[in-house]
Design an enzyme around this catalytic site. Structure first.
Site, PDB file in Angstrom:
ATOM      1  CD1 TRP A 265      -2.555   1.628   2.266  1.00  0.00           C
ATOM      2  CD2 TRP A 265      -2.854   1.431   0.070  1.00  0.00           C
ATOM      3  NE1 TRP A 265      -3.593   2.459   1.902  1.00  0.00           N
ATOM      4  CE2 TRP A 265      -3.796   2.355   0.555  1.00  0.00           C
ATOM      5  CE3 TRP A 265      -2.852   1.144  -1.305  1.00  0.00           C
ATOM      6  CZ2 TRP A 265      -4.727   3.005  -0.263  1.00  0.00           C
ATOM      7  CZ3 TRP A 265      -3.775   1.786  -2.124  1.00  0.00           C
ATOM      8  CH2 TRP A 265      -4.693   2.703  -1.606  1.00  0.00           C
TER       9      TRP A 265
ATOM     10  CE  LYS B  51      -7.551   0.632   4.865  1.00  0.00           C
ATOM     11  NZ  LYS B  51      -8.298   0.062   3.733  1.00  0.00           N
TER      12      LYS B  51
ATOM     13  CB  SER C 131      -7.886   1.319  -1.897  1.00  0.00           C
ATOM     14  OG  SER C 131      -7.725   1.408  -0.484  1.00  0.00           O
TER      15      SER C 131
ATOM     16  CE  LYS D 246     -10.061  -2.943   5.801  1.00  0.00           C
ATOM     17  NZ  LYS D 246      -9.095  -3.586   4.901  1.00  0.00           N
TER      18      LYS D 246
ATOM     19  CB  SER E 108      -8.665  -9.377   1.129  1.00  0.00           C
ATOM     20  OG  SER E 108      -8.759  -9.379   2.533  1.00  0.00           O
ATOM     21  NE  ARG E 109      -0.752  -7.791   2.801  1.00  0.00           N
ATOM     22  CZ  ARG E 109       0.129  -6.911   3.235  1.00  0.00           C
ATOM     23  NH1 ARG E 109       0.357  -6.804   4.527  1.00  0.00           N
ATOM     24  NH2 ARG E 109       0.795  -6.139   2.397  1.00  0.00           N
ATOM     25  CG  ASN E 110      -7.120  -9.048   7.137  1.00  0.00           C
ATOM     26  OD1 ASN E 110      -6.700  -9.313   8.254  1.00  0.00           O
ATOM     27  ND2 ASN E 110      -6.762  -7.948   6.488  1.00  0.00           N
TER      28      ASN E 110
ATOM     29  CB  ILE F 199       1.426  -7.426   8.642  1.00  0.00           C
ATOM     30  CG1 ILE F 199       2.881  -7.178   9.062  1.00  0.00           C
ATOM     31  CG2 ILE F 199       0.461  -7.020   9.754  1.00  0.00           C
ATOM     32  CD1 ILE F 199       3.266  -7.800  10.368  1.00  0.00           C
TER      33      ILE F 199
ATOM     34  CD  GLU G 230      -2.111  -4.158  10.779  1.00  0.00           C
ATOM     35  OE1 GLU G 230      -2.396  -4.506  11.948  1.00  0.00           O
ATOM     36  OE2 GLU G 230      -1.242  -3.310  10.516  1.00  0.00           O
TER      37      GLU G 230
END
Length: 340
Positions: A13, A107, A140, A193, A256-258, A281, A283
């Site tokens: 990012w 975030k 984004s 989120k 999306s990593r999550n 990471i 988050e």
């Protein structure tokens, strides 16, 4: 007007935002603590680990020396992991000679204190050393911004003039910024989120269909709104870009990593395996703990967050957790009323 911006954090990012700024004609210096990565940015104009296909503008400079990055800056952009925000802000405060606008695009919630990122920065960088603090957040993916896919996000500040400054700094024909004065709402939506994205990924990993995915996103939004309002946010913020917008993009994309981490959890992998597999990471894992503790403190009901917390930290079986949350007592859907 050309501005000098220090971008702190050469992850995906931070790199994508540095590209936007450079393409807008601003002077950009990226700071990071890995010499080989900084050398790659300076000599090859790439950051292969995070954005393999991106060729950066040659005008972007990079350094491992924070003092160098902060010389004569008009704005400082924090894009470091939440756990590093306080320590990096402390270092920044030692080197600032100008009074720049502070922007952050991270975030999360700080572990232990449960503070929002702007609160942490404000504690560590005294007001006499800076202008206002602006939050940059919204739906984004760095991978899409890097290839100029159309993207819209929010710049939020208690001082709307500072948000407008950031809007003008970043806006171009593929990157549009809207302003907002609800810092609490924008930061809360941005942080929480990621928790719901872990759940959405787990739903996919378990093999459930679109009905379940829609359920976790909409009820997840209810939880985000519930905690945000308890913290002082405007509930309308959560139906905007930094609320439902960011939730959609984070809960539905393999970027999306999550979501990817949750998908692995749903397939039966343990948390340690998942984090090792990700190599970046995630988050949402730490944010889940902070949000769960904050919800307990504020006496806010967050069943999805609590369920994900139990999966992550109490080793609860994901399949069983999904059944238990469905068997809770019946509830009403509408919680807020708006007067027009």
């Amino acid at each position: 007007m050309k501005q000098k911006v220090a971008v702190l954090g050469p992850g995906s990012w931070g790199t994508a935002l540095a590209q936007v700024l450079a393409e807008n004609g601003h002077e950009v210096c990226i700071w990071g603590n890995k010499p080989e990565q900084i050398d790659e940015i300076n000599t090859k104009h790439t950051n292969k680990h995070y954005l393999p296909e991106l060729i950066l503008p040659t005008s972007i400079q990079a350094t491992t020396d924070l003092a160098t990055a902060l010389v004569d800056v008009d704005a400082v952009l924090f894009v470091v992991p939440t756990k590093a925000i306080r320590s990096v802000a402390q270092e920044v405060a030692q080197h600032l000679k100008t009074k720049p606008i502070i922007i952050h695009a991270s975030k999360g919630l700080e572990q232990g204190t449960h503070k929002r990122i702007s609160e942490v920065i404000a504690e560590e960088i005294p007001a006499e050393k800076r202008q206002g603090i602006v939050v940059l957040s919204g739906p984004s993916h760095a991978e899409e911004v890097a290839v100029h896919d159309i993207t819209t996000i929010t710049a939020a500040s208690e001082n709307l003039a500072d948000a407008v400054y950031v809007q003008e700094l970043f806006m171009n024909d593929y990157f549009r910024i809207y302003t907002n004065d609800d810092v609490i709402g924008v930061e809360t939506g941005a942080a929480l989120k990621n928790i719901i994205a872990l759940g959405a990924g787990a739903i996919h990993g378990l093999g459930f269909g679109d009905n379940a995915k829609a359920a976790i996103m909409t009820r997840g939004l209810a939880e985000i709104s519930r905690l945000g309002v308890a913290m002082g946010a405007n509930p309308l913020t959560f139906i905007g870009l930094s609320g439902v917008g960011d939730l959609i993009v984070t809960c539905t994309s393999v970027h999306s990593r999550n979501w990817r981490a949750g998908n692995l959890l749903g397939k039966g992998h343990k948390l340690d395996e998942v984090l090792e597999n990700m190599g970046m990471i995630v988050e949402g894992v730490s944010t889940t703990k902070a949000a769960y503790e904050l919800a307990q403190q504020l006496e806010v009901e967050m069943p999805i967050t609590e369920t994900i917390y139990n999966v992550l930290y109490n080793d609860e079986d994901v399949q069983q957790a999904a059944k238990e949350i469905m068997l809770r007592d019946g509830k009403t859907e509408n919680e807020f009323t708006l007067d027009f």
